[in-house]
Motif scaffolding. Sequence first.
Motif, PDB file in Angstrom:
ATOM      1  N   ASP A 116      -1.249  14.372  -9.438  1.00  0.00           N
ATOM      2  CA  ASP A 116      -0.267  15.194  -8.265  1.00  0.00           C
ATOM      3  C   ASP A 116       0.424  14.048  -7.445  1.00  0.00           C
ATOM      4  OD1 ASP A 116      -0.860  17.684  -9.309  1.00  0.00           O
ATOM      5  OD2 ASP A 116      -2.658  17.785  -8.183  1.00  0.00           O
ATOM      6  N   LEU A 117       0.012  12.780  -7.585  1.00  0.00           N
ATOM      7  CA  LEU A 117       0.517  11.792  -6.604  1.00  0.00           C
ATOM      8  C   LEU A 117       0.275  12.081  -5.109  1.00  0.00           C
ATOM      9  CD1 LEU A 117       2.204  11.587  -9.279  1.00  0.00           C
ATOM     10  CD2 LEU A 117       3.975  10.128  -7.954  1.00  0.00           C
ATOM     11  N   ASP A 118      -0.898  12.424  -4.874  1.00  0.00           N
ATOM     12  CA  ASP A 118      -1.315  12.627  -3.497  1.00  0.00           C
ATOM     13  C   ASP A 118      -2.733  12.135  -3.470  1.00  0.00           C
ATOM     14  OD1 ASP A 118      -3.399  14.849  -3.832  1.00  0.00           O
ATOM     15  OD2 ASP A 118      -1.398  15.971  -4.306  1.00  0.00           O
ATOM     16  N   CYS A 119      -3.249  11.907  -2.036  1.00  0.00           N
ATOM     17  CA  CYS A 119      -4.611  11.808  -1.593  1.00  0.00           C
ATOM     18  C   CYS A 119      -4.802  12.433  -0.345  1.00  0.00           C
ATOM     19  CB  CYS A 119      -4.753  10.333  -1.932  1.00  0.00           C
ATOM     20  SG  CYS A 119      -4.072   9.335  -0.425  1.00  0.00           S
ATOM     21  N   THR A 120      -6.276  12.464  -0.100  1.00  0.00           N
ATOM     22  CA  THR A 120      -6.463  12.930   1.263  1.00  0.00           C
ATOM     23  C   THR A 120      -7.679  11.988   1.622  1.00  0.00           C
ATOM     24  OG1 THR A 120      -6.337  15.457   0.401  1.00  0.00           O
ATOM     25  CG2 THR A 120      -7.831  14.922   2.326  1.00  0.00           C
ATOM     26  N   VAL A 187      -8.064  23.049  12.710  1.00  0.00           N
ATOM     27  CA  VAL A 187      -6.855  24.048  11.977  1.00  0.00           C
ATOM     28  C   VAL A 187      -6.438  23.017  10.782  1.00  0.00           C
ATOM     29  CG1 VAL A 187      -4.625  24.800  12.284  1.00  0.00           C
ATOM     30  CG2 VAL A 187      -6.189  24.836  14.071  1.00  0.00           C
ATOM     31  N   THR A 188      -6.189  23.311   9.819  1.00  0.00           N
ATOM     32  CA  THR A 188      -5.588  22.712   8.546  1.00  0.00           C
ATOM     33  C   THR A 188      -4.246  23.374   8.569  1.00  0.00           C
ATOM     34  OG1 THR A 188      -7.588  22.588   7.539  1.00  0.00           O
ATOM     35  CG2 THR A 188      -5.934  22.491   6.128  1.00  0.00           C
ATOM     36  N   THR A 189      -3.255  22.700   8.339  1.00  0.00           N
ATOM     37  CA  THR A 189      -1.804  23.098   8.589  1.00  0.00           C
ATOM     38  C   THR A 189      -1.172  23.495   7.327  1.00  0.00           C
ATOM     39  OG1 THR A 189      -1.022  20.962   8.369  1.00  0.00           O
ATOM     40  CG2 THR A 189      -1.493  21.492  10.421  1.00  0.00           C
ATOM     41  N   ALA A 190      -1.548  23.145   6.123  1.00  0.00           N
ATOM     42  CA  ALA A 190      -1.128  23.518   5.009  1.00  0.00           C
ATOM     43  C   ALA A 190      -1.837  23.144   3.754  1.00  0.00           C
ATOM     44  CB  ALA A 190       0.213  22.712   4.643  1.00  0.00           C
ATOM     45  N   LYS A 191      -1.456  23.705   2.455  1.00  0.00           N
ATOM     46  CA  LYS A 191      -2.248  23.081   1.325  1.00  0.00           C
ATOM     47  C   LYS A 191      -1.555  21.940   0.696  1.00  0.00           C
ATOM     48  CE  LYS A 191      -5.014  26.745   1.383  1.00  0.00           C
ATOM     49  NZ  LYS A 191      -6.335  26.322   1.628  1.00  0.00           N
ATOM     50  N   ARG A 192      -1.948  21.745  -0.746  1.00  0.00           N
ATOM     51  CA  ARG A 192      -1.546  20.293  -1.159  1.00  0.00           C
ATOM     52  C   ARG A 192       0.143  20.562  -1.950  1.00  0.00           C
ATOM     53  NH1 ARG A 192      -3.443  17.776  -5.282  1.00  0.00           N
ATOM     54  NH2 ARG A 192      -4.873  19.225  -5.903  1.00  0.00           N
ATOM     55  N   ALA A 193       0.465  21.569  -1.807  1.00  0.00           N
ATOM     56  CA  ALA A 193       1.714  22.011  -2.617  1.00  0.00           C
ATOM     57  C   ALA A 193       2.673  21.120  -2.083  1.00  0.00           C
ATOM     58  CB  ALA A 193       2.058  23.491  -2.539  1.00  0.00           C
ATOM     59  N   THR A 220      -3.516  14.658   4.034  1.00  0.00           N
ATOM     60  CA  THR A 220      -3.208  14.644   2.570  1.00  0.00           C
ATOM     61  C   THR A 220      -1.951  13.780   2.609  1.00  0.00           C
ATOM     62  OG1 THR A 220      -4.366  16.629   2.205  1.00  0.00           O
ATOM     63  CG2 THR A 220      -2.560  15.947   0.646  1.00  0.00           C
ATOM     64  N   LEU A 221      -1.828  13.084   1.860  1.00  0.00           N
ATOM     65  CA  LEU A 221      -0.586  12.171   1.795  1.00  0.00           C
ATOM     66  C   LEU A 221       0.265  11.869   0.353  1.00  0.00           C
ATOM     67  CD1 LEU A 221      -2.321   8.832   3.673  1.00  0.00           C
ATOM     68  CD2 LEU A 221      -0.814  10.884   4.754  1.00  0.00           C
ATOM     69  N   LYS A 222       1.467  11.941   0.452  1.00  0.00           N
ATOM     70  CA  LYS A 222       2.097  11.756  -0.763  1.00  0.00           C
ATOM     71  C   LYS A 222       2.082  10.264  -1.275  1.00  0.00           C
ATOM     72  CE  LYS A 222       6.118  14.944  -0.169  1.00  0.00           C
ATOM     73  NZ  LYS A 222       7.558  14.701   0.215  1.00  0.00           N
ATOM     74  N   LEU A 223       1.830  10.042  -2.599  1.00  0.00           N
ATOM     75  CA  LEU A 223       1.626   8.597  -3.121  1.00  0.00           C
ATOM     76  C   LEU A 223       2.985   8.435  -3.977  1.00  0.00           C
ATOM     77  CD1 LEU A 223      -2.139   8.573  -4.095  1.00  0.00           C
ATOM     78  CD2 LEU A 223      -0.850   7.645  -1.956  1.00  0.00           C
ATOM     79  N   GLN A 224       3.205   7.067  -4.164  1.00  0.00           N
ATOM     80  CA  GLN A 224       4.228   6.628  -5.233  1.00  0.00           C
ATOM     81  C   GLN A 224       3.720   5.869  -6.097  1.00  0.00           C
ATOM     82  OE1 GLN A 224       7.662   7.780  -4.633  1.00  0.00           O
ATOM     83  NE2 GLN A 224       6.911   8.764  -2.661  1.00  0.00           N
ATOM     84  N   GLY A 225       4.392   5.942  -7.319  1.00  0.00           N
ATOM     85  CA  GLY A 225       4.060   5.064  -8.420  1.00  0.00           C
ATOM     86  C   GLY A 225       4.519   3.549  -8.131  1.00  0.00           C
ATOM     87  N   ILE A 226       3.555   2.756  -8.399  1.00  0.00           N
ATOM     88  CA  ILE A 226       3.973   1.085  -8.187  1.00  0.00           C
ATOM     89  C   ILE A 226       5.116   0.856  -9.133  1.00  0.00           C
ATOM     90  CG2 ILE A 226       3.196  -1.313  -8.365  1.00  0.00           C
ATOM     91  CD1 ILE A 226       0.320  -0.051  -7.663  1.00  0.00           C
ATOM     92  N   PRO A 227       6.287   0.377  -8.511  1.00  0.00           N
ATOM     93  CA  PRO A 227       7.607  -0.111  -9.277  1.00  0.00           C
ATOM     94  C   PRO A 227       7.132  -1.018 -10.477  1.00  0.00           C
ATOM     95  CG  PRO A 227       7.827  -0.371  -6.955  1.00  0.00           C
ATOM     96  CD  PRO A 227       6.252  -0.133  -7.234  1.00  0.00           C
ATOM     97  N   GLN A 228       7.792  -0.806 -11.748  1.00  0.00           N
ATOM     98  CA  GLN A 228       7.810  -1.600 -12.824  1.00  0.00           C
ATOM     99  C   GLN A 228       8.171  -3.246 -12.353  1.00  0.00           C
ATOM    100  OE1 GLN A 228      11.040  -2.305 -15.884  1.00  0.00           O
ATOM    101  NE2 GLN A 228       9.420  -0.840 -16.992  1.00  0.00           N
ATOM    102  N   ALA A 229       9.247  -3.079 -11.632  1.00  0.00           N
ATOM    103  CA  ALA A 229       9.783  -4.510 -11.275  1.00  0.00           C
ATOM    104  C   ALA A 229      10.386  -4.264  -9.707  1.00  0.00           C
ATOM    105  CB  ALA A 229      10.914  -4.712 -12.154  1.00  0.00           C
ATOM    106  N   ILE A 230      10.137  -5.490  -8.840  1.00  0.00           N
ATOM    107  CA  ILE A 230      10.412  -5.470  -7.839  1.00  0.00           C
ATOM    108  C   ILE A 230      11.228  -7.146  -7.676  1.00  0.00           C
ATOM    109  CG2 ILE A 230       9.693  -5.762  -5.367  1.00  0.00           C
ATOM    110  CD1 ILE A 230       7.278  -4.400  -5.916  1.00  0.00           C
TER     111      ILE A 230
END
Length: 469
Positions: A116-120, A187-193, A220-230
């Motif tokens: 899901d590209l997220d973590c808590t 208080v939890t503000t939202a789900k992971r959607a 709960t944070l959004k994550l990104q894929g490590i780029p193929q090239a930088i």
Amino acid sequence: MALADLKRLERNEDGIATVLGILKQRFGERFLTGQSIREQHAHTMTYIPAQLPDGVAYPKRTEEVQEIVRVCAEHRVPVIAFGTGSSLEGQVNAPGGGISVDVSGMDRVLSVNAEDLDCTIEPGVTREALNTHLRDTGLFFPIDPGANASLGGMAATRASGTNAVRYGTMRENVLSLTAVMADGRAVTTAKRAKKTSAGYDLTRLMIGSEGTLGIITSLTLKLQGIPQAIAGGVCPFPSVEAACNAVITTIQMGIPVARIELVNQLQMKAMIAYSGLDYPESPCLFLEFHGTDAGVAEQSELFSEIASEHGGGPFLWTRETEERAKLWKARHDAYHSAKALRPGTQAVATDVCVPISRLAECIVETERDIAEIGLIAPIVGHVGDGNFHVSPLIDASNPKEIEVLEAFIARLNERAIAMDGTCTGEHGIGQGKMKFLELEIGTGVDVMRAIKRALDPDNIMNPGKIFGF
């Protein structure tokens, strides 16, 4: 802020004494009242004087934060959240005394949902620690404010940094959070959607609230894929105006630049001396592109053409990890290199943000202001989103220099606001920019006060920050 405006709030001496006794009995060695510990938990990052808490608690889980807050709420004692202490506008000061809640021990990565590209995580996890934890998953968390800040603190101040032009700020990268409110409820503000239209956006309400509404205990944070090239590199320009115009063209053409940082001539001089860079002593842009091998090459070539059209270049870019690391290490060491321009002085970091079409005008006027008053004040900027930082070097023991500094910062903030910008792109309001918030959003501050009164009627959550209550 003017030091004359720095207020001490009325202390609740009886309540503080009672709370100190209760928390010492409850937490033992995880509740400290020594002078040096209290000094470490007050503001030390600029010339704003430190205002010490009366005690420092070290909770390990949400329930313990709730317990601390309930005790403080019962006796009307201030509660100030503390992560790593890297905030820049007095956010962790205790103008009415009270209890500093140090969440650095709440540093667990609770879950990683790679599909899901997220973590808590807990709030004491730092961005570097999170990315170390994620390195075998092919994912990373992109928000990089420079300092190895805690992620709870980054959310509380709505931090961003060098990658914001592509990946956004903390506002766009927090899916949900849990916070302990002024009455001790969690208080939890939202789900992971990834999106929701379920009622008020409580997540965004807490992000940027600087601990004045509650203490964040998980994210709960959004994550990104490590780029193929930088690919990344440095491009010199004949003037700041030419560099800013190249930035504007780059953004308007839709080139998906990951980082595009301005360094003015004085800052480049400092970085050459401090970090041993072999580049011209002129305004420069530091850039980075993420994508495929073909994609980053194409983006780099396109930017080279844009730079040439604005009188800049050559754009010296590379895919070599070590070379890029050296460049960005120099950029992140800009604060230290700036201080070396005037040894023995203090660098006061301040920032503004304007619409990108006004960026060149704002920076050029700011440089002219600096020259006219004789400040030594290098400039760096996350200019892809119109955000730049000025670091005046001052003798904080000299009242005349403080007076000149405060007048300059006031003009800088007023200039940005007059250009339909903001007095702070990422540092927050804290104590330092309270009067400029009123100028920026007017009666909107009254709405903020109404929210504060509803959620924290006794004003115990980080009082004396953002606005008067």
